[in-house]
Design a protein around this motif. Sequence first.
Motif: not given
Length: 391
Positions: A237-238, A285-287, A289-292, A325-331
Motif C-alpha cells: 500500500l505504501d 489506516h489507509f482509508l 489517509t485516503h480521506r485526508l 485498492i481491491n483486496i481479495m482476502q483468502l484466509i
Amino acid sequence: MDVTTDPRTPHHKPVARIAPIPSPKGVDGIGLVLQGGGALGAYQAGVYQALHEAELEPDWVVGVSIGAINSAIIAGNPREKRLEKLEEFWMTVTSRDPVTIWMDGDAPRKLRNALSAMNGMMFGQPGFFKPNAINGWLAQRGSKMATSLYDTSPLHKTLEKLVDFDLINDGAIRFAVGAVNVATANFAYFDNEILHIGPEHVMASGALPPALPMVRIGKHYYWDGGLVSNTPLQHLLDHCGSSNMLVFQVDLFSAAGDIPRDMPEVMSRIKDIQYSSRTRTTTDHFLQTHRLEQQLYDALCMIPEANLSESQRAQKAELARLPEINIMQLIYRQKAWEGDAKDYEFSRISMKDHWRTGYYDTRNTLAHRDWLDMKGNGKGISTHDIHRAGE
C-alpha cells in the motif's frame, strides 16, 4: 500435483480447470501478499495455482516467512515453471512422512499429525532444516549453535536450486520480503527495486527463533518478520503509487475463531491471535489517509491556480491520481483435527489438504467475477472474503 479433483465427492471426480479471466476492469496491477505460517504455506501454493489457471499473474509478490519462500519461487521462475517449482518444493519438504496409511476420523488424524510434528522436531524437514549437531540449549554460549535448534543450510541449497535470483533482480515482478533486525527490533523490507536480492534475504524473512538461526546480511542480523508483523500488506500500500491494485492477500492464521475448550485449543488460538493478519488496522489506516488526501485535494482545487506555489501544484497533480485498492482476502480456516502444531506439521497428507483448500477457496472467490473489477466509487479500498460472503 493434481488438485483438480473434488475431495467432497466419493471418487474425487475431475473438476474443470479454471477458465482464463479477462483483465479485470480498471486494474493496473495484481498483487499477491503472502503471510507466514510454516507448513500451512501449501495453502498459498493452492491459491497461486488457481490464479495461474485464471491467468491472473501477479505484478507484485510480497511475503513474510514461508510466504517469502513461496514468493521467491513465484517471482524467481518464468510463468510456465512456477507451479512445477512450487510443487517440487512442497513435495521435497514433506517427503519424510512417518505414516502413510491411517484410520479415518478426527481423533486418529490428530494423533497422526502429532506423530508427524514430533518426527519433524526430531529429524527436521528435507530441503528445509535439520537438527544442529549440538542442541542450542547445550551449546557453549557464543558458539555458532548456541542460538538456534536447527541448521537451515538445506534451505539455502533448495533456494539456489528452485529460484533464479537473476530473474528476481531483473525486476519484471516487484518482489519484497520482510524481516526484523535482531539488535534494533526495526522491521525491514528487502525489495528488489532497492537492493540486490539473494537467498539470504529470503532466509532472513523465515528465520523464526528459537528454532531457526538468525541470518547475517551485511553487518546486521535478522529474524523472521512475523515477530513484528506477519502480513506485508502495508508495504504494498505504501509503494503502489497511483496504480489501481487488485490484491490477493493470503493469510494462514485466522483472526476470527472459536472459544477454546481444552489446552491444545488454547495454544492454537494463542498462535492465531499472535500471527493473524492486522488487515483491519492496515486498511483503516489507509482509508483515513485516503480521506485526508482527498480533502486536501478538494481544498487545493478551491484555490485559484495562480495562487498555488510550484510544490502545491505538484502535490495537487499527485493527489488527483489517488489509487484504488481491491483486496481479495483468502484466509486459511483451521481443520477440526489440527492443533497448535499445525504450522510445523509437514506430513504429505496435510500439505495436500492445505494446497487443495487454497485452490478451492480461490476458485470460489474468482467465481464472484464482479468482485475483481475496480468500483470507481472513490472509497479508496474494498475488501472481499469468500468465507463472509453470506454474512
